[in-house]
Design a protein around this motif. Sequence first.
Motif, PDB file in Angstrom:
ATOM      1  N   ARG A 131       1.578  -7.204  -3.061  1.00  0.00           N
ATOM      2  CA  ARG A 131       0.541  -6.170  -2.914  1.00  0.00           C
ATOM      3  C   ARG A 131      -0.523  -6.659  -1.949  1.00  0.00           C
ATOM      4  NH1 ARG A 131      -4.390  -4.701  -6.350  1.00  0.00           N
ATOM      5  NH2 ARG A 131      -4.877  -2.596  -5.636  1.00  0.00           N
ATOM      6  N   VAL A 132      -1.027  -5.745  -1.149  1.00  0.00           N
ATOM      7  CA  VAL A 132      -2.180  -6.014  -0.284  1.00  0.00           C
ATOM      8  C   VAL A 132      -3.184  -4.883  -0.454  1.00  0.00           C
ATOM      9  CG1 VAL A 132      -0.939  -7.323   1.487  1.00  0.00           C
ATOM     10  CG2 VAL A 132      -1.181  -4.862   1.746  1.00  0.00           C
ATOM     11  N   THR A 133      -4.447  -5.216  -0.230  1.00  0.00           N
ATOM     12  CA  THR A 133      -5.482  -4.200  -0.120  1.00  0.00           C
ATOM     13  C   THR A 133      -6.188  -4.410   1.213  1.00  0.00           C
ATOM     14  OG1 THR A 133      -7.096  -5.560  -1.305  1.00  0.00           O
ATOM     15  CG2 THR A 133      -5.822  -3.976  -2.614  1.00  0.00           C
ATOM     16  N   TYR A 134      -6.809  -3.355   1.703  1.00  0.00           N
ATOM     17  CA  TYR A 134      -7.449  -3.405   3.016  1.00  0.00           C
ATOM     18  C   TYR A 134      -8.568  -2.381   3.060  1.00  0.00           C
ATOM     19  CZ  TYR A 134      -3.711   0.079   3.294  1.00  0.00           C
ATOM     20  OH  TYR A 134      -2.849   1.117   3.009  1.00  0.00           O
ATOM     21  N   SER A 135      -9.417  -2.509   4.070  1.00  0.00           N
ATOM     22  CA  SER A 135     -10.485  -1.529   4.263  1.00  0.00           C
ATOM     23  C   SER A 135      -9.867  -0.149   4.419  1.00  0.00           C
ATOM     24  CB  SER A 135     -11.298  -1.856   5.512  1.00  0.00           C
ATOM     25  OG  SER A 135     -11.943  -3.088   5.363  1.00  0.00           O
ATOM     26  N   VAL A 136     -10.556   0.853   3.971  1.00  0.00           N
ATOM     27  CA  VAL A 136     -10.033   2.216   3.959  1.00  0.00           C
ATOM     28  C   VAL A 136      -9.513   2.640   5.332  1.00  0.00           C
ATOM     29  CG1 VAL A 136     -10.648   4.652   3.654  1.00  0.00           C
ATOM     30  CG2 VAL A 136     -11.459   2.949   2.029  1.00  0.00           C
ATOM     31  N   VAL A 137      -8.311   3.212   5.297  1.00  0.00           N
ATOM     32  CA  VAL A 137      -7.698   3.820   6.468  1.00  0.00           C
ATOM     33  C   VAL A 137      -7.546   5.296   6.142  1.00  0.00           C
ATOM     34  CG1 VAL A 137      -5.604   3.964   7.865  1.00  0.00           C
ATOM     35  CG2 VAL A 137      -6.454   1.735   7.123  1.00  0.00           C
ATOM     36  N   ASN A 138      -8.268   6.130   6.851  1.00  0.00           N
ATOM     37  CA  ASN A 138      -8.176   7.574   6.620  1.00  0.00           C
ATOM     38  C   ASN A 138      -7.056   8.153   7.457  1.00  0.00           C
ATOM     39  OD1 ASN A 138     -10.415   7.981   4.772  1.00  0.00           O
ATOM     40  ND2 ASN A 138     -11.690   7.353   6.491  1.00  0.00           N
ATOM     41  N   VAL A 139      -6.124   8.831   6.789  1.00  0.00           N
ATOM     42  CA  VAL A 139      -5.054   9.530   7.483  1.00  0.00           C
ATOM     43  C   VAL A 139      -5.186  11.013   7.197  1.00  0.00           C
ATOM     44  CG1 VAL A 139      -3.454   7.576   7.498  1.00  0.00           C
ATOM     45  CG2 VAL A 139      -3.399   9.183   5.588  1.00  0.00           C
ATOM     46  N   VAL A 140      -4.761  11.823   8.153  1.00  0.00           N
ATOM     47  CA  VAL A 140      -4.782  13.276   8.007  1.00  0.00           C
ATOM     48  C   VAL A 140      -3.391  13.815   8.274  1.00  0.00           C
ATOM     49  CG1 VAL A 140      -7.229  13.453   8.637  1.00  0.00           C
ATOM     50  CG2 VAL A 140      -5.472  13.625  10.412  1.00  0.00           C
ATOM     51  N   SER A 141      -3.183  15.066   7.976  1.00  0.00           N
ATOM     52  CA  SER A 141      -1.894  15.704   8.222  1.00  0.00           C
ATOM     53  C   SER A 141      -1.506  15.511   9.682  1.00  0.00           C
ATOM     54  CB  SER A 141      -1.976  17.192   7.887  1.00  0.00           C
ATOM     55  OG  SER A 141      -0.721  17.801   8.069  1.00  0.00           O
ATOM     56  N   GLY A 142      -0.276  15.065   9.900  1.00  0.00           N
ATOM     57  CA  GLY A 142       0.217  14.815  11.250  1.00  0.00           C
ATOM     58  C   GLY A 142       0.178  13.345  11.630  1.00  0.00           C
ATOM     59  N   ASP A 143      -0.586  12.541  10.885  1.00  0.00           N
ATOM     60  CA  ASP A 143      -0.635  11.107  11.159  1.00  0.00           C
ATOM     61  C   ASP A 143       0.627  10.416  10.642  1.00  0.00           C
ATOM     62  OD1 ASP A 143      -3.134  11.296  12.310  1.00  0.00           O
ATOM     63  OD2 ASP A 143      -4.206  10.350  10.645  1.00  0.00           O
ATOM     64  N   THR A 144       0.932   9.283  11.246  1.00  0.00           N
ATOM     65  CA  THR A 144       2.047   8.438  10.829  1.00  0.00           C
ATOM     66  C   THR A 144       1.512   7.043  10.573  1.00  0.00           C
ATOM     67  OG1 THR A 144       3.623   9.712  12.155  1.00  0.00           O
ATOM     68  CG2 THR A 144       4.288   7.487  11.529  1.00  0.00           C
ATOM     69  N   LEU A 145       1.940   6.457   9.487  1.00  0.00           N
ATOM     70  CA  LEU A 145       1.581   5.081   9.155  1.00  0.00           C
ATOM     71  C   LEU A 145       2.857   4.262   9.168  1.00  0.00           C
ATOM     72  CD1 LEU A 145      -0.987   3.479   7.551  1.00  0.00           C
ATOM     73  CD2 LEU A 145       0.797   3.457   5.834  1.00  0.00           C
ATOM     74  N   VAL A 146       2.841   3.145   9.881  1.00  0.00           N
ATOM     75  CA  VAL A 146       3.987   2.238   9.935  1.00  0.00           C
ATOM     76  C   VAL A 146       3.552   0.903   9.358  1.00  0.00           C
ATOM     77  CG1 VAL A 146       5.612   1.012  11.435  1.00  0.00           C
ATOM     78  CG2 VAL A 146       4.992   3.379  11.950  1.00  0.00           C
ATOM     79  N   ILE A 147       4.336   0.408   8.409  1.00  0.00           N
ATOM     80  CA  ILE A 147       4.070  -0.909   7.818  1.00  0.00           C
ATOM     81  C   ILE A 147       5.247  -1.811   8.134  1.00  0.00           C
ATOM     82  CG2 ILE A 147       3.753  -2.212   5.685  1.00  0.00           C
ATOM     83  CD1 ILE A 147       2.350   0.206   4.502  1.00  0.00           C
ATOM     84  N   ASN A 148       4.942  -2.947   8.751  1.00  0.00           N
ATOM     85  CA  ASN A 148       5.934  -3.992   8.998  1.00  0.00           C
ATOM     86  C   ASN A 148       5.518  -5.187   8.153  1.00  0.00           C
ATOM     87  OD1 ASN A 148       7.412  -2.531  10.976  1.00  0.00           O
ATOM     88  ND2 ASN A 148       5.837  -3.008  12.457  1.00  0.00           N
ATOM     89  N   TRP A 149       6.389  -5.576   7.236  1.00  0.00           N
ATOM     90  CA  TRP A 149       6.064  -6.617   6.260  1.00  0.00           C
ATOM     91  C   TRP A 149       7.052  -7.753   6.425  1.00  0.00           C
ATOM     92  CZ3 TRP A 149       3.466  -4.007   1.735  1.00  0.00           C
ATOM     93  CH2 TRP A 149       2.817  -4.913   0.894  1.00  0.00           C
ATOM     94  N   LYS A 150       6.572  -8.989   6.374  1.00  0.00           N
ATOM     95  CA  LYS A 150       7.424 -10.171   6.452  1.00  0.00           C
ATOM     96  C   LYS A 150       7.058 -11.098   5.304  1.00  0.00           C
ATOM     97  CE  LYS A 150       7.294 -10.418  11.488  1.00  0.00           C
ATOM     98  NZ  LYS A 150       6.889 -11.278  12.606  1.00  0.00           N
ATOM     99  N   ILE A 151       8.069 -11.645   4.636  1.00  0.00           N
ATOM    100  CA  ILE A 151       7.837 -12.679   3.643  1.00  0.00           C
ATOM    101  C   ILE A 151       8.802 -13.813   3.931  1.00  0.00           C
ATOM    102  CG2 ILE A 151       7.885 -13.314   1.207  1.00  0.00           C
ATOM    103  CD1 ILE A 151       7.017 -10.482   0.529  1.00  0.00           C
ATOM    104  N   GLN A 152       8.237 -14.969   4.249  1.00  0.00           N
ATOM    105  CA  GLN A 152       9.019 -16.149   4.603  1.00  0.00           C
ATOM    106  C   GLN A 152       9.197 -17.045   3.380  1.00  0.00           C
ATOM    107  OE1 GLN A 152       7.067 -18.895   7.248  1.00  0.00           O
ATOM    108  NE2 GLN A 152       8.952 -20.004   7.701  1.00  0.00           N
ATOM    109  N   ALA A 153      10.426 -17.511   3.154  1.00  0.00           N
ATOM    110  CA  ALA A 153      10.704 -18.541   2.152  1.00  0.00           C
ATOM    111  C   ALA A 153      10.572 -19.872   2.884  1.00  0.00           C
ATOM    112  CB  ALA A 153      12.102 -18.367   1.568  1.00  0.00           C
ATOM    113  N   LYS A 154       9.570 -20.644   2.481  1.00  0.00           N
ATOM    114  CA  LYS A 154       9.231 -21.851   3.231  1.00  0.00           C
ATOM    115  C   LYS A 154       9.076 -23.034   2.286  1.00  0.00           C
ATOM    116  CE  LYS A 154       5.856 -23.524   6.533  1.00  0.00           C
ATOM    117  NZ  LYS A 154       4.715 -23.217   7.362  1.00  0.00           N
ATOM    118  N   SER A 155       9.548 -24.176   2.697  1.00  0.00           N
ATOM    119  CA  SER A 155       9.384 -25.376   1.857  1.00  0.00           C
ATOM    120  C   SER A 155       7.908 -25.737   1.803  1.00  0.00           C
ATOM    121  CB  SER A 155      10.206 -26.533   2.399  1.00  0.00           C
ATOM    122  OG  SER A 155       9.732 -26.927   3.677  1.00  0.00           O
ATOM    123  N   GLY A 156       7.523 -26.275   0.690  1.00  0.00           N
ATOM    124  CA  GLY A 156       6.112 -26.640   0.589  1.00  0.00           C
ATOM    125  C   GLY A 156       5.781 -27.009  -0.776  1.00  0.00           C
TER     126      GLY A 156
END
Length: 156
Positions: A131-156
């Motif tokens: 889950r992420v939260t962010y400052s408000v993004v106002n969208v209106v009819s006709g807008d498109t939102l694209v989310i590109n998410w990456k999660i890396q499995a990394k040694s550590g």
Amino acid sequence: MEGINLIGEVEIYVFDKKGRIKKKIVLKNLITNVGYAQVAGLINGVVTTPFKYVAVGVGSSTSPGSCTAPSATDTALGYEVARVSATVGRTTTSVTNDTATWSATFNFTASYSLCEAGIFDASSGGNMLSRVTYSVVNVVSGDTLVINWKIQAKSG
């Protein structure tokens, strides 16, 4: 002894109806406790349902745009308004195919004050991986939102 960390990054783009970028946000994400448990189960086949859905929300039905910070104990978004099946894959960050990817597109026919997003293993309900939260993004009819998410499995 080597451990595995799940490290994620989210890119959120908002386009107007003419395809112009209105906003771009880049964030680090939080993996939930349930998400870690589900990933552990995926490794040995105890769990077989992959995470293929991305959802967005407004935080609260009574106060849209009011999102509380993500917590490891979260199991759902504050107030979800849309969920889509994402295009999923893997890419290389440090080691071949060490990073899971999701790309989700939301086409809006109403206005929302979005402030949260999550990855789930079901088209409704289900388990939330991240889950992420962010400052408000106002969208209106006709807008498109694209989310590109990456999660890396990394040694550590």
